[in-house]
Design an enzyme around this catalytic site. Structure first.
Site, PDB file in Angstrom:
ATOM      1  N   HIS A 454     -20.117  -7.277   5.452  1.00 33.71           N
ATOM      2  CA  HIS A 454     -18.810  -7.760   4.714  1.00 33.71           C
ATOM      3  C   HIS A 454     -19.326  -9.003   3.895  1.00 33.71           C
ATOM      4  O   HIS A 454     -18.700  -8.642   2.505  1.00 33.71           O
ATOM      5  CB  HIS A 454     -17.337  -8.454   5.657  1.00 33.71           C
ATOM      6  CG  HIS A 454     -16.037  -7.726   4.485  1.00 33.71           C
ATOM      7  ND1 HIS A 454     -16.039  -7.625   3.086  1.00 33.71           N
ATOM      8  CD2 HIS A 454     -15.365  -6.847   4.978  1.00 33.71           C
ATOM      9  CE1 HIS A 454     -14.569  -7.159   2.968  1.00 33.71           C
ATOM     10  NE2 HIS A 454     -14.467  -7.006   4.687  1.00 33.71           N
ATOM     11  N   ARG A 455     -20.360  -9.137   4.056  1.00 34.16           N
ATOM     12  CA  ARG A 455     -21.124  -9.972   2.766  1.00 34.16           C
ATOM     13  C   ARG A 455     -21.970  -9.645   1.648  1.00 34.16           C
ATOM     14  O   ARG A 455     -21.458 -10.427   0.571  1.00 34.16           O
ATOM     15  CB  ARG A 455     -22.460 -10.840   3.249  1.00 34.16           C
ATOM     16  CG  ARG A 455     -21.892 -12.447   4.788  1.00 34.16           C
ATOM     17  CD  ARG A 455     -22.909 -13.083   5.298  1.00 34.16           C
ATOM     18  NE  ARG A 455     -24.053 -11.547   5.896  1.00 34.16           N
ATOM     19  CZ  ARG A 455     -24.791 -12.194   6.401  1.00 34.16           C
ATOM     20  NH1 ARG A 455     -25.492 -13.281   6.949  1.00 34.16           N
ATOM     21  NH2 ARG A 455     -25.812 -11.396   6.841  1.00 34.16           N
TER      22      ARG A 455
END
Length: 483
Positions: A454-455
């Protein structure tokens, strides 16, 4: 006069620091040629043969099958010099110290595991024992072997004007009167982890071979067992130490996390520790994809070509999806707090083997045709099953495709292959009720699951990637429109 050179486990590269001995390829006293493989080891990446850069007579081996050695620890010692034994490629001694750089004719220096050596043109197994006293040469003594080393007993030296060097020492004397009748590394490991002296056991196998059952009977309290060392006396008022294999621990099996299994454990643990992953999934109608594959294979078979597996079709779809969503072909540099987007797609795919899970990598997958992807996947799969993958085949991946449908399951939540940013999972393709063109029908349905870091992106990007993959599965013409 010959000089004994010590060959240590070389730097295996890719951050690997140890290897497990799988099989010795030479015996003590055997004549070896320069760059002849002397041992087969299993690293966290693959099973490879280690070539020795020296030619001469093997005077000692360090470690038993099943033992782990750190990089820089001795593997074998070799007596180098003309006349030490029959056989080619025995270079002259130059008086250099053990472990030094080989001189001309003594060694090649080619010790990089997994990539072969420049001078290795044949793998000879010359079972020639050490030279006798009549040969007129003595072998200079190496340092005393480490515990567990197999050493060559010296032959008497012929008279020479100068003082004869010290003889090659024998193996350690404590309870070591000859080889132990054990073949299985698992049996050795089980005994070692429970403090048993294998020499005190009477083997029930052919010709006294010690079997796993013999060790387990000893752990259960058989009187034929003699412990390797008596336990220290317990101080008054303290509890006696618990003996492995006794009481509540009886029957418990402990398996060391090392080799390929240990590497997988370390990588998955690091992935879950460092990566904030999220998973989304979708069901897709794969009926048209299977029909397209059948038509392709019919045409290829008629032309004498190789067929296309389903995995190759998914690989082609993935490369097209990554071209539309390049932010997923990336990694995160945590030290610099940067997302690093990568220009080439090196596609890993999970493959289950007898040695455990491995992930071979198709280099430059984005530049390959569907047939080219199929050929490379087939080559790497065969190498994985045969245990011949090199470290280069197992490193450098940027995205992983995991076909867990071969295990007969529908879905899964993949764990990202650190340091990559995403993984696509493919379940089994199986007939299911499906609404097709407004009517209920039986269609070939597959579940796709997608785990992403999700980064590197938000849910919109991940959803767009997965939806494009599903659209290509349901309507392969979508893929042709992106070429």
């Amino acid at each position: 006069m010959a000089v004994v050179k010590e060959f240590t486990l070389p730097d295996l590269g890719e951050g690997l620091t140890e290897a497990e001995i799988v099989r010795w390829l030479v015996e003590v006293g055997e004549v070896v040629a320069i760059d002849q493989p002397v041992v087969e080891v299993e690293t966290a990446k693959a099973v490879v043969e280690v070539p020795c850069p020296y030619g001469g007579v093997v005077t000692a081996r360090f470690g038993e099958e099943g033992d782990s050695l750190a990089v820089g620890r001795p593997l074998v010692t070799v007596a180098v010099g003309s006349g030490v034994g029959a056989g080619p490629d025995l270079g002259p001694a130059d008086g250099s110290a053990p472990g030094g750089e080989p001189g001309a004719g003594e060694g090649s220096g080619n010790v990089l595991v997994g990539y072969g050596t420049a001078a290795a043109t044949a793998r000879r197994r010359n079972r020639v024992r050490a030279v006798s006293a009549a040969a007129g040469h003595a072998v200079a003594a190496p340092a005393a072997p480490a515990p567990g080393a197999t050493a060559l007993a010296p032959a008497p030296a012929a008279p020479e004007p100068a003082a004869a060097p010290a003889p090659v020492p024998a193996a350690p004397q404590a309870s070591d009167a000859g080889p132990v009748a054990v073949i299985s590394p698992l049996v050795r490991r089980l005994a070692r982890e429970n403090g048993l002296d294998l020499r005190a056991l009477a083997g029930s196998g052919p010709e006294g071979l010690i079997l796993r059952a013999d060790v387990e009977r000893a752990l259960a309290g058989d009187t034929t067992l003699a412990p390797a060392a008596a336990p220290a006396a317990t101080a008054p008022g303290t509890a006696a130490p618990q003996v492995a294999g006794a009481g509540a621990d009886r029957g418990v099996e402990r398996i060391a996390l090392r080799g390929i299994r240990g590497a997988v454990a370390e990588k998955l643990t690091r992935s879950r520790r460092e990566i904030p992953d999220a998973t989304c999934w979708v069901d897709a109608d794969a009926t048209e994809l299977l029909a397209t594959r059948a038509a392709m294979n019919t045409a290829l078979s008629a032309a004498g070509g190789a067929t296309i597996p389903v995995l190759a079709l998914f690989a082609r779809i993935v490369t097209a999806a990554l071209a539309r969503h390049p932010e997923l072909n990336a990694t995160v540099d945590t030290a610099r707090s940067e997302i690093v987007r990568l220009p080439a797609v090196h596609l890993g795919f999970a493959a289950q083997t007898d040695r455990g899970l491995v992930v071979p990598v198709v280099r430059d997958a984005h530049a390959r045709t569907t047939a080219g992807l199929a050929a490379e996947i087939r080559r790497l799969t065969d190498a994985a099953r045969g245990g011949t993958l090199t470290p280069a085949d197992l490193t450098g991946g940027t995205f992983t495709l995991n076909n867990y449908g071969v295990f007969g399951v529908d879905g899964s939540t993949p764990i990202i292959n650190h340091p990559e940013a995403a993984m696509l999972g493919v379940g089994r393709i199986t007939p299911k009720p499906w609404v097709h063109q407004g009517e209920l029908a039986v269609r070939q349905v597959v579940q796709l699951s997608f785990t992403f870091d999700h980064r590197v992106c938000d849910g919109g990007t991940a959803g767009g990637f997965l939806r494009f993959v599903a659209d290509c599965v349901e309507n392969p013409a979508v893929l042709l429109a992106t070429v």
